[in-house]
Design a protein around this motif. Structure first.
Motif, PDB file in Angstrom:
ATOM      1  N   PRO A  83      -2.540  -7.784 -15.149  1.00 31.53           N
ATOM      2  CA  PRO A  83      -3.440  -6.964 -14.325  1.00 31.53           C
ATOM      3  C   PRO A  83      -3.612  -7.518 -12.903  1.00 31.53           C
ATOM      4  CG  PRO A  83      -4.366  -7.234 -16.513  1.00 31.53           C
ATOM      5  CD  PRO A  83      -3.180  -8.162 -16.422  1.00 31.53           C
ATOM      6  N   GLN A  84      -3.616  -8.841 -12.753  1.00 33.93           N
ATOM      7  CA  GLN A  84      -3.719  -9.424 -11.409  1.00 33.93           C
ATOM      8  C   GLN A  84      -2.453  -9.141 -10.590  1.00 33.93           C
ATOM      9  OE1 GLN A  84      -4.563 -13.457 -12.639  1.00 33.93           O
ATOM     10  NE2 GLN A  84      -6.725 -13.273 -12.066  1.00 33.93           N
ATOM     11  N   LEU A  85      -1.288  -9.183 -11.230  1.00 31.98           N
ATOM     12  CA  LEU A  85      -0.052  -8.830 -10.533  1.00 31.98           C
ATOM     13  C   LEU A  85      -0.108  -7.367 -10.104  1.00 31.98           C
ATOM     14  CD1 LEU A  85       2.799  -9.300  -9.473  1.00 31.98           C
ATOM     15  CD2 LEU A  85       3.644  -8.871 -11.809  1.00 31.98           C
ATOM     16  N   ALA A  86      -0.601  -6.507 -10.977  1.00 31.44           N
ATOM     17  CA  ALA A  86      -0.731  -5.084 -10.628  1.00 31.44           C
ATOM     18  C   ALA A  86      -1.626  -4.926  -9.396  1.00 31.44           C
ATOM     19  CB  ALA A  86      -1.290  -4.301 -11.815  1.00 31.44           C
ATOM     20  N   GLU A  87      -2.717  -5.694  -9.332  1.00 30.93           N
ATOM     21  CA  GLU A  87      -3.594  -5.649  -8.156  1.00 30.93           C
ATOM     22  C   GLU A  87      -2.856  -6.133  -6.909  1.00 30.93           C
ATOM     23  OE1 GLU A  87      -7.178  -7.883  -8.879  1.00 30.93           O
ATOM     24  OE2 GLU A  87      -7.696  -6.670 -10.636  1.00 30.93           O
ATOM     25  N   GLN A  88      -2.074  -7.197  -7.050  1.00 35.39           N
ATOM     26  CA  GLN A  88      -1.280  -7.692  -5.923  1.00 35.39           C
ATOM     27  C   GLN A  88      -0.310  -6.619  -5.443  1.00 35.39           C
ATOM     28  OE1 GLN A  88      -1.369 -10.604  -4.124  1.00 35.39           O
ATOM     29  NE2 GLN A  88      -3.241 -10.958  -5.268  1.00 35.39           N
ATOM     30  N   MET A  89       0.320  -5.944  -6.379  1.00 40.30           N
ATOM     31  CA  MET A  89       1.285  -4.901  -6.030  1.00 40.30           C
ATOM     32  C   MET A  89       0.600  -3.752  -5.294  1.00 40.30           C
ATOM     33  SD  MET A  89       3.566  -5.128  -9.510  1.00 40.30           S
ATOM     34  CE  MET A  89       4.668  -3.760  -9.138  1.00 40.30           C
ATOM     35  N   GLN A  90      -0.603  -3.398  -5.712  1.00 39.02           N
ATOM     36  CA  GLN A  90      -1.356  -2.365  -4.988  1.00 39.02           C
ATOM     37  C   GLN A  90      -1.670  -2.832  -3.572  1.00 39.02           C
ATOM     38  OE1 GLN A  90      -4.708  -1.547  -7.636  1.00 39.02           O
ATOM     39  NE2 GLN A  90      -3.825   0.461  -8.097  1.00 39.02           N
ATOM     40  N   ALA A  91      -2.078  -4.087  -3.433  1.00 42.74           N
ATOM     41  CA  ALA A  91      -2.380  -4.642  -2.106  1.00 42.74           C
ATOM     42  C   ALA A  91      -1.121  -4.647  -1.240  1.00 42.74           C
ATOM     43  CB  ALA A  91      -2.953  -6.050  -2.236  1.00 42.74           C
ATOM     44  N   TRP A  92       0.025  -4.985  -1.841  1.00 37.68           N
ATOM     45  CA  TRP A  92       1.274  -4.960  -1.077  1.00 37.68           C
ATOM     46  C   TRP A  92       1.575  -3.546  -0.594  1.00 37.68           C
ATOM     47  CZ3 TRP A  92       4.553  -7.988  -5.223  1.00 37.68           C
ATOM     48  CH2 TRP A  92       4.162  -9.335  -5.235  1.00 37.68           C
ATOM     49  N   GLN A  93       1.375  -2.568  -1.464  1.00 37.27           N
ATOM     50  CA  GLN A  93       1.637  -1.179  -1.068  1.00 37.27           C
ATOM     51  C   GLN A  93       0.710  -0.741   0.062  1.00 37.27           C
ATOM     52  OE1 GLN A  93       1.699   0.621  -5.167  1.00 37.27           O
ATOM     53  NE2 GLN A  93       3.468   1.691  -4.305  1.00 37.27           N
ATOM     54  N   LEU A  94      -0.558  -1.095  -0.029  1.00 36.80           N
ATOM     55  CA  LEU A  94      -1.522  -0.734   1.013  1.00 36.80           C
ATOM     56  C   LEU A  94      -1.201  -1.420   2.339  1.00 36.80           C
ATOM     57  CD1 LEU A  94      -4.850  -0.768  -1.038  1.00 36.80           C
ATOM     58  CD2 LEU A  94      -3.626   1.229  -0.152  1.00 36.80           C
ATOM     59  N   ASP A  95      -0.584  -2.594   2.264  1.00 33.97           N
ATOM     60  CA  ASP A  95      -0.186  -3.340   3.450  1.00 33.97           C
ATOM     61  C   ASP A  95       0.890  -2.574   4.233  1.00 33.97           C
ATOM     62  OD1 ASP A  95      -0.045  -5.703   5.151  1.00 33.97           O
ATOM     63  OD2 ASP A  95       1.792  -6.224   4.084  1.00 33.97           O
ATOM     64  N   GLY A  96       1.653  -1.757   3.542  1.00 29.32           N
ATOM     65  CA  GLY A  96       2.645  -0.916   4.208  1.00 29.32           C
ATOM     66  C   GLY A  96       3.977  -1.593   4.488  1.00 29.32           C
ATOM     67  N   ARG A  97       4.136  -2.820   4.048  1.00 30.94           N
ATOM     68  CA  ARG A  97       5.410  -3.521   4.263  1.00 30.94           C
ATOM     69  C   ARG A  97       6.149  -3.663   2.940  1.00 30.94           C
ATOM     70  NH1 ARG A  97       4.097  -9.151   6.581  1.00 30.94           N
ATOM     71  NH2 ARG A  97       2.273  -8.946   5.265  1.00 30.94           N
ATOM     72  N   ASP A  98       7.458  -3.802   3.039  1.00 29.73           N
ATOM     73  CA  ASP A  98       8.231  -4.143   1.859  1.00 29.73           C
ATOM     74  C   ASP A  98       8.018  -5.626   1.564  1.00 29.73           C
ATOM     75  OD1 ASP A  98       9.251  -1.548   1.525  1.00 29.73           O
ATOM     76  OD2 ASP A  98      10.921  -1.939   2.889  1.00 29.73           O
ATOM     77  N   VAL A  99       8.443  -6.045   0.377  1.00 23.02           N
ATOM     78  CA  VAL A  99       8.191  -7.416  -0.076  1.00 23.02           C
ATOM     79  C   VAL A  99       9.509  -8.081  -0.441  1.00 23.02           C
ATOM     80  CG1 VAL A  99       7.052  -8.819  -1.855  1.00 23.02           C
ATOM     81  CG2 VAL A  99       5.920  -6.783  -0.958  1.00 23.02           C
ATOM     82  N   SER A 100       9.649  -9.336  -0.038  1.00 26.13           N
ATOM     83  CA  SER A 100      10.799 -10.153  -0.422  1.00 26.13           C
ATOM     84  C   SER A 100      10.297 -11.317  -1.263  1.00 26.13           C
ATOM     85  CB  SER A 100      11.531 -10.684   0.813  1.00 26.13           C
ATOM     86  OG  SER A 100      12.102  -9.630   1.548  1.00 26.13           O
ATOM     87  N   LEU A 101      10.782 -11.387  -2.499  1.00 29.63           N
ATOM     88  CA  LEU A 101      10.455 -12.482  -3.410  1.00 29.63           C
ATOM     89  C   LEU A 101      11.609 -13.474  -3.368  1.00 29.63           C
ATOM     90  CD1 LEU A 101       9.318 -10.312  -6.464  1.00 29.63           C
ATOM     91  CD2 LEU A 101       7.863 -11.344  -4.724  1.00 29.63           C
ATOM     92  N   LEU A 102      11.322 -14.737  -3.105  1.00 30.94           N
ATOM     93  CA  LEU A 102      12.361 -15.752  -2.952  1.00 30.94           C
ATOM     94  C   LEU A 102      12.364 -16.714  -4.133  1.00 30.94           C
ATOM     95  CD1 LEU A 102      12.272 -14.536  -0.127  1.00 30.94           C
ATOM     96  CD2 LEU A 102      12.275 -16.832   0.822  1.00 30.94           C
ATOM     97  N   VAL A 103      13.542 -16.858  -4.754  1.00 29.16           N
ATOM     98  CA  VAL A 103      13.742 -17.766  -5.879  1.00 29.16           C
ATOM     99  C   VAL A 103      14.818 -18.763  -5.477  1.00 29.16           C
ATOM    100  CG1 VAL A 103      14.437 -17.987  -8.300  1.00 29.16           C
ATOM    101  CG2 VAL A 103      13.176 -15.966  -7.551  1.00 29.16           C
ATOM    102  N   GLY A 104      14.475 -20.042  -5.468  1.00 32.55           N
ATOM    103  CA  GLY A 104      15.410 -21.077  -5.046  1.00 32.55           C
ATOM    104  C   GLY A 104      16.421 -21.440  -6.113  1.00 32.55           C
ATOM    105  N   GLY A 105      17.241 -22.410  -5.769  1.00 26.28           N
ATOM    106  CA  GLY A 105      18.261 -22.922  -6.670  1.00 26.28           C
ATOM    107  C   GLY A 105      17.752 -24.115  -7.465  1.00 26.28           C
TER     108      GLY A 105
END
Length: 156
Positions: A83-105
């Motif tokens: 549910p907290q991730l869902a809230e983050q995703m809503q906040a990202w959408q409201l921000d109006g920008r796309d999101v880049s998730l970075l996973v290292g090696g």
């Protein structure tokens, strides 16, 4: 909104590609998940790991979409429930920008990637195999999306 999963490593085993694709294809057109693979530097006996990490970081940051919010996946990041991730995703959408998730090696993320991040997300206190992280992130994002859409997937 478009989410980029920018991850170090190519030529994943079939089960990784199949697992990631299974969740990737479930998203709707206005909410998409894209995988960008960054080649891992050669790590031999006398490899300059610091330089390899820097190069991977440069390539990751170059792959980030212009103006995107950068979220790094790190053990020391913030752990979110579904549910907290869902809230983050809503906040990202409201921000109006796309999101880049970075996973290292194998050594994690370059300092430049960490410095560029606006948020740090931890999937677990455990160190997870990087190929598996792709599947876990894709499923977690789909679950977050399903919570926000009141889709039955989350209740299954």
């Amino acid at each position: 909104m478009k989410i980029q999963l920018i991850a170090v490593g190519q030529k994943m085993p079939g089960w990784v590609e199949q697992g990631f694709t299974e969740y990737q294809k479930r998203f709707v057109r206005d909410f998409s998940l894209e995988l960008v693979e960054i080649p891992a530097g050669k790590r031999g006996k006398n490899a300059d790991v610091k330089r390899i990490l820097e190069k991977e970081g440069e390539q990751m940051l170059a792959a980030v979409g212009k103006g995107n919010r950068i979220v790094t996946l790190e053990v020391t990041g913030k752990a979110w429930t579904s549910p907290q991730l869902a809230e983050q995703m809503q906040a990202w959408q409201l921000d109006g920008r796309d999101v880049s998730l970075l996973v290292g090696g194998p050594e994690g993320l370059a300092p430049a990637c960490i410095a560029a991040s606006e948020q740090k997300w931890s999937l677990s206190a455990l160190t997870l195999p990087h190929p598996m992280v792709r599947i876990i992130v894709a499923e977690s994002l789909y679950r977050g999306w399903s919570i926000n859409q009141n889709h039955p997937y989350h209740r299954e």
